[in-house]
Design a protein around this motif. Structure first.
Motif, PDB file in Angstrom:
ATOM      1  N   TYR A 137       0.844  -1.198   0.000  1.00 27.10           N
ATOM      2  CA  TYR A 137       0.000   0.000   0.000  1.00 27.10           C
ATOM      3  C   TYR A 137       0.876   1.244   0.000  1.00 27.10           C
ATOM      4  O   TYR A 137       1.851   1.327   0.744  1.00 27.10           O
ATOM      5  CB  TYR A 137      -0.892  -0.039   1.238  1.00 27.10           C
ATOM      6  CG  TYR A 137      -1.701   1.218   1.468  1.00 27.10           C
ATOM      7  CD1 TYR A 137      -2.808   1.514   0.667  1.00 27.10           C
ATOM      8  CD2 TYR A 137      -1.369   2.095   2.496  1.00 27.10           C
ATOM      9  CE1 TYR A 137      -3.560   2.663   0.893  1.00 27.10           C
ATOM     10  CE2 TYR A 137      -2.116   3.243   2.725  1.00 27.10           C
ATOM     11  CZ  TYR A 137      -3.207   3.520   1.921  1.00 27.10           C
ATOM     12  OH  TYR A 137      -3.943   4.659   2.127  1.00 27.10           O
ATOM     13  N   GLN A 138       0.557   2.198  -0.884  1.00 25.43           N
ATOM     14  CA  GLN A 138       1.305   3.450  -0.968  1.00 25.43           C
ATOM     15  C   GLN A 138       0.476   4.584  -0.355  1.00 25.43           C
ATOM     16  O   GLN A 138      -0.451   5.097  -0.984  1.00 25.43           O
ATOM     17  CB  GLN A 138       1.620   3.783  -2.437  1.00 25.43           C
ATOM     18  CG  GLN A 138       2.449   2.736  -3.138  1.00 25.43           C
ATOM     19  CD  GLN A 138       2.770   3.130  -4.563  1.00 25.43           C
ATOM     20  OE1 GLN A 138       3.635   3.958  -4.812  1.00 25.43           O
ATOM     21  NE2 GLN A 138       2.076   2.531  -5.518  1.00 25.43           N
ATOM     22  N   TYR A 141      -1.107   7.963  -2.162  1.00 19.52           N
ATOM     23  CA  TYR A 141      -1.458   7.761  -3.567  1.00 19.52           C
ATOM     24  C   TYR A 141      -2.634   6.808  -3.743  1.00 19.52           C
ATOM     25  O   TYR A 141      -3.444   6.972  -4.647  1.00 19.52           O
ATOM     26  CB  TYR A 141      -0.254   7.216  -4.350  1.00 19.52           C
ATOM     27  CG  TYR A 141       0.906   8.183  -4.435  1.00 19.52           C
ATOM     28  CD1 TYR A 141       0.698   9.522  -4.760  1.00 19.52           C
ATOM     29  CD2 TYR A 141       2.210   7.764  -4.193  1.00 19.52           C
ATOM     30  CE1 TYR A 141       1.755  10.413  -4.842  1.00 19.52           C
ATOM     31  CE2 TYR A 141       3.278   8.647  -4.278  1.00 19.52           C
ATOM     32  CZ  TYR A 141       3.040   9.973  -4.598  1.00 19.52           C
ATOM     33  OH  TYR A 141       4.090  10.853  -4.683  1.00 19.52           O
ATOM     34  N   ASP A 142      -2.743   5.809  -2.875  1.00 16.22           N
ATOM     35  CA  ASP A 142      -3.829   4.838  -2.986  1.00 16.22           C
ATOM     36  C   ASP A 142      -5.050   5.333  -2.219  1.00 16.22           C
ATOM     37  O   ASP A 142      -5.398   4.817  -1.148  1.00 16.22           O
ATOM     38  CB  ASP A 142      -3.381   3.466  -2.449  1.00 16.22           C
ATOM     39  CG  ASP A 142      -2.314   2.837  -3.317  1.00 16.22           C
ATOM     40  OD1 ASP A 142      -2.316   3.090  -4.534  1.00 16.22           O
ATOM     41  OD2 ASP A 142      -1.479   2.085  -2.783  1.00 16.22           O
ATOM     42  N   GLU A 150      -6.055  14.121  -9.507  1.00 18.63           N
ATOM     43  CA  GLU A 150      -5.835  13.844 -10.920  1.00 18.63           C
ATOM     44  C   GLU A 150      -6.862  14.564 -11.789  1.00 18.63           C
ATOM     45  O   GLU A 150      -6.519  15.198 -12.798  1.00 18.63           O
ATOM     46  CB  GLU A 150      -5.916  12.336 -11.182  1.00 18.63           C
ATOM     47  CG  GLU A 150      -4.754  11.543 -10.620  1.00 18.63           C
ATOM     48  CD  GLU A 150      -4.871  10.070 -10.959  1.00 18.63           C
ATOM     49  OE1 GLU A 150      -3.863   9.470 -11.348  1.00 18.63           O
ATOM     50  OE2 GLU A 150      -5.983   9.511 -10.839  1.00 18.63           O
ATOM     51  N   TYR A 252       5.334   8.458 -13.616  1.00 21.87           N
ATOM     52  CA  TYR A 252       4.188   8.519 -12.707  1.00 21.87           C
ATOM     53  C   TYR A 252       4.433   7.572 -11.543  1.00 21.87           C
ATOM     54  O   TYR A 252       5.460   6.886 -11.481  1.00 21.87           O
ATOM     55  CB  TYR A 252       2.908   8.148 -13.467  1.00 21.87           C
ATOM     56  CG  TYR A 252       1.691   8.883 -12.966  1.00 21.87           C
ATOM     57  CD1 TYR A 252       1.662  10.273 -12.979  1.00 21.87           C
ATOM     58  CD2 TYR A 252       0.580   8.205 -12.495  1.00 21.87           C
ATOM     59  CE1 TYR A 252       0.552  10.965 -12.533  1.00 21.87           C
ATOM     60  CE2 TYR A 252      -0.539   8.879 -12.048  1.00 21.87           C
ATOM     61  CZ  TYR A 252      -0.551  10.257 -12.062  1.00 21.87           C
ATOM     62  OH  TYR A 252      -1.649  10.944 -11.616  1.00 21.87           O
ATOM     63  N   ILE A 253       3.499   7.509 -10.623  1.00 31.48           N
ATOM     64  CA  ILE A 253       3.634   6.638  -9.462  1.00 31.48           C
ATOM     65  C   ILE A 253       3.768   5.201  -9.953  1.00 31.48           C
ATOM     66  O   ILE A 253       2.956   4.737 -10.743  1.00 31.48           O
ATOM     67  CB  ILE A 253       2.404   6.719  -8.552  1.00 31.48           C
ATOM     68  CG1 ILE A 253       1.980   8.159  -8.348  1.00 31.48           C
ATOM     69  CG2 ILE A 253       2.665   6.046  -7.217  1.00 31.48           C
ATOM     70  CD1 ILE A 253       0.522   8.305  -8.094  1.00 31.48           C
ATOM     71  N   ASP A 255       3.339   1.486 -10.464  1.00 27.02           N
ATOM     72  CA  ASP A 255       2.287   0.505 -10.194  1.00 27.02           C
ATOM     73  C   ASP A 255       1.040   1.128  -9.568  1.00 27.02           C
ATOM     74  O   ASP A 255       0.350   0.502  -8.764  1.00 27.02           O
ATOM     75  CB  ASP A 255       2.797  -0.628  -9.287  1.00 27.02           C
ATOM     76  CG  ASP A 255       3.688  -1.588 -10.054  1.00 27.02           C
ATOM     77  OD1 ASP A 255       3.570  -1.643 -11.290  1.00 27.02           O
ATOM     78  OD2 ASP A 255       4.491  -2.292  -9.424  1.00 27.02           O
ATOM     79  N   SER A 256       0.740   2.377  -9.933  1.00 31.54           N
ATOM     80  CA  SER A 256      -0.502   2.975  -9.453  1.00 31.54           C
ATOM     81  C   SER A 256      -1.680   2.369 -10.209  1.00 31.54           C
ATOM     82  O   SER A 256      -1.533   1.933 -11.355  1.00 31.54           O
ATOM     83  CB  SER A 256      -0.480   4.487  -9.672  1.00 31.54           C
ATOM     84  OG  SER A 256      -0.378   4.777 -11.053  1.00 31.54           O
ATOM     85  N   SER A 259      -6.068   4.939 -14.168  1.00 29.46           N
ATOM     86  CA  SER A 259      -6.950   6.088 -13.972  1.00 29.46           C
ATOM     87  C   SER A 259      -7.050   6.839 -15.294  1.00 29.46           C
ATOM     88  O   SER A 259      -6.254   6.614 -16.208  1.00 29.46           O
ATOM     89  CB  SER A 259      -6.402   7.019 -12.888  1.00 29.46           C
ATOM     90  OG  SER A 259      -5.176   7.596 -13.306  1.00 29.46           O
ATOM     91  N   LYS A 262      -3.759   8.751 -15.930  1.00 30.73           N
ATOM     92  CA  LYS A 262      -2.650   7.878 -16.315  1.00 30.73           C
ATOM     93  C   LYS A 262      -2.795   7.405 -17.759  1.00 30.73           C
ATOM     94  O   LYS A 262      -1.830   7.422 -18.536  1.00 30.73           O
ATOM     95  CB  LYS A 262      -2.607   6.677 -15.367  1.00 30.73           C
ATOM     96  CG  LYS A 262      -1.413   5.773 -15.531  1.00 30.73           C
ATOM     97  CD  LYS A 262      -1.428   4.718 -14.437  1.00 30.73           C
ATOM     98  CE  LYS A 262      -0.266   3.749 -14.601  1.00 30.73           C
ATOM     99  NZ  LYS A 262      -0.265   2.724 -13.537  1.00 30.73           N
TER     100      LYS A 262
END
Length: 545
Positions: A137-138, A141-142, A150, A252-253, A255-256, A259, A262
């Motif tokens: 878990y980030q 960001y998550d 965004e 970008y982040i 492994d986000s 979206s 993205k």
């Protein structure tokens, strides 16, 4: 094992609630029946399958799996079916997912936190196959708050789109936007120090300013932008070119979840690929193929030899492959010292160990071979008697395992990633020992000896692959065990680290550009490029069909 077969289905329902992943679907292919359904971990050397509860009623399949009760490894997981039909039984990835489902997961991302420290999120990949990822878990960001950020960045860009587009912004970065020590840094430095103000005013380096490498670009502060700041997210929307040593995802982040933001930036932005090193020892045309999601507008190479590889395997047109040399070679010069001689031991990573646990890593051939080498008493005596230091620099992907190699040897130095710039180590060494790492070319460029130690060549060729026959085409000694390696080291120590004549002769063909004007050539090629809209180009060559 990588599954090549696919069973196309029509997904009716999908949900992820309280740790239970549920999917209902009908098989699109006539005469095919699904007997079992699994989550399969993507791993080249091991096969891990987690079964779904599956039932079928009037050709409609309903399947669920309780993720809370499932032992998930950090990895991507595919949904795989045991298929029966046409007199055979086989395993195939669940594919043929609808654009509607893909858009639904992009517009309304959903995920599940497992044990609060990890996250599961589903998506439909570029091949329209249903996939989930399990990772840490980030925080920050998550969250749905970040999704709102965004959308706000997209709104601010599109409201003033002509203004942002007119700036013709160039964004430069390296791995994860956390590094500044490779071709991205040296190309950016060239732009800052050699270009007139008017030409460089909209060129920016992107980095997380908390990263240690930020110090390398700090003096250009007006042209450095904080990674994932709101300003950066708008600039990324408006950028003319993204210039990097890595794939577009590194802007970008990592492994986000998918979206709208993205997907839009990845679909619209032209990438200029500066590379890490020469493409030769490690096959990656599946990742950077012209028809894939990581398509490059311009692909930097070092020679005709390398251009031929990119043209043949990656299928780029020759005008898209620019022979310029690598930016970091502009500042590369021999700083080795006869009074303080150094041997650099720098192996590359292994795709089959990328998400290995500590226990799995310690059991691997990779760990056992390099640990045994560092502990070798004959090697330690040779280093002591010859007044030589052996620097062991582990690949960034394995940096968390550096402590596993800790030994008590005065002449062996373990260098954690980020502690010392790699360029410095490459310039100060008298010789390099590697397996398949592209840093071999940097040492070869300086006319220093290279010894290749591919102890797991059979596995490597099976899983990763090379574009050259290492046994016949390498520009250094190729050894397969510690005895041969020690003999090679002793040979070069005895002859004062002098290259073999046969390897010297190959340099004119393999590395013809050694005039320290690589960044200048790259800049001129980018500036003179006539690139249309990326979306139009994708349609023309059939990407995403």
């Amino acid at each position: 094992m990588i599954l090549e077969r696919e069973i196309r289905v029509n997904t009716k329902k999908f949900s992820l609630k309280k740790g239970r992943l549920r999917i209902s679907f009908a098989v699109s292919e006539q005469g095919k029946r699904i007997r079992k359904l699994f989550l399969k971990e993507r791993n080249a050397l091991r096969e891990v399958y987690l079964p779904f509860h599956l039932r079928c009623q009037e050709d409609l399949y309903d399947a669920y799996i309780d993720l809370d009760r499932s032992e998930l490894n950090i990895a991507f997981w595919d949904i795989v079916a045991l298929v029966e039909g046409d007199g055979e039984q086989y395993k195939a990835i669940l594919g043929g997912q609808s654009i509607k489902l893909k858009l639904k997961l992009i517009l309304f991302p959903r995920w599940y936190r497992k044990n609060k420290s990890h996250i599961v999120y589903p998506f439909v990949n570029g091949a329209r196959q249903f996939t989930i990822q399990y990772r840490k878990y980030q925080e920050g960001y998550d969250s749905y708050w970040f999704i709102l950020k965004e959308y706000l960045a997209l709104f601010c860009y599109f409201v003033l789109k002509p203004y942002w587009d007119h700036k013709k912004i160039w964004l430069v970065c390296e791995k994860f936007c956390a590094m500044a020590q490779d071709n991205g840094l040296y190309f950016f430095q060239y732009c800052m120090e050699q270009l007139p103000e008017e030409e460089k005013k909209h060129i920016y380096y992107v980095i997380d300013k908390k990263a240690q490498d930020y110090q390398a670009v700090r003096k250009y502060e007006d042209h450095v932008i904080q990674f994932m700041s709101f300003r950066y997210m708008i600039y990324l929307c408006g950028a003319q070119y993204l210039i990097s040593t890595d794939a577009i995802r590194h802007f970008y982040i990592w492994d986000s979840p998918n979206s709208v933001y993205k997907v839009l930036y990845q679909a619209r932005k032209h990438m200029i690929f500066l590379q890490h090193g020469v493409m030769a020892f490690k096959q990656c045309h599946r990742t950077f193929h012209k028809l894939g999601g990581n398509r490059m507008a311009l692909f930097v190479v070092s020679s005709q030899f390398e251009q031929d590889i990119i043209h043949q395997y990656f299928e780029y047109d020759r005008e898209e492959i620019i022979i310029t040399g690598l930016s970091r070679w502009d500042v590369l010069h021999d700083t080795s010292n006869k009074d303080h001689r150094e041997i650099l031991l720098m192996p590359t990573w292994r795709v089959w160990l990328e998400n290995a646990s500590g226990e799995e890593f310690r059991k691997s051939d990779y760990f056992r071979n390099y640990r045994a080498l560092l502990c070798n008493e004959e090697l330690q005596k040779l280093l002591e008697d010859s007044n030589i230091t052996l620097n062991f620099y582990i690949h960034p992907k394995f940096r968390d395992y550096i402590e596993e190699f800790q030994i008590h040897a005065e002449r062996v130095r373990l260098i954690p990633f980020g502690e010392q710039p790699l360029n410095q180590l490459l310039m100060s060494c008298n010789m390099l020992i590697t397996d398949y790492s592209s840093v071999a070319w940097d040492v070869y460029y300086q006319e220093k000896p290279v010894v290749f130690f591919p102890f797991d060549l059979d596995t490597y060729e099976k899983v990763q692959g090379s574009y050259v026959d290492l046994e016949k085409e390498a520009f250094g000694d190729v050894v397969h065990d510690q005895k041969e390696l020690l003999e090679a080291i002793e040979k070069y120590v005895t002859n004062g680290f002098e290259e073999e004549k046969i390897f010297k002769q190959r340099r004119e063909y393999l590395l013809p550009l050694r005039d320290h004007k690589n960044s200048e050539r790259i800049y001129q090629k980018i500036r003179g490029a006539k690139l249309g809209r990326k979306l139009d180009l994708r349609k023309k060559i059939g990407i995403g069909r």
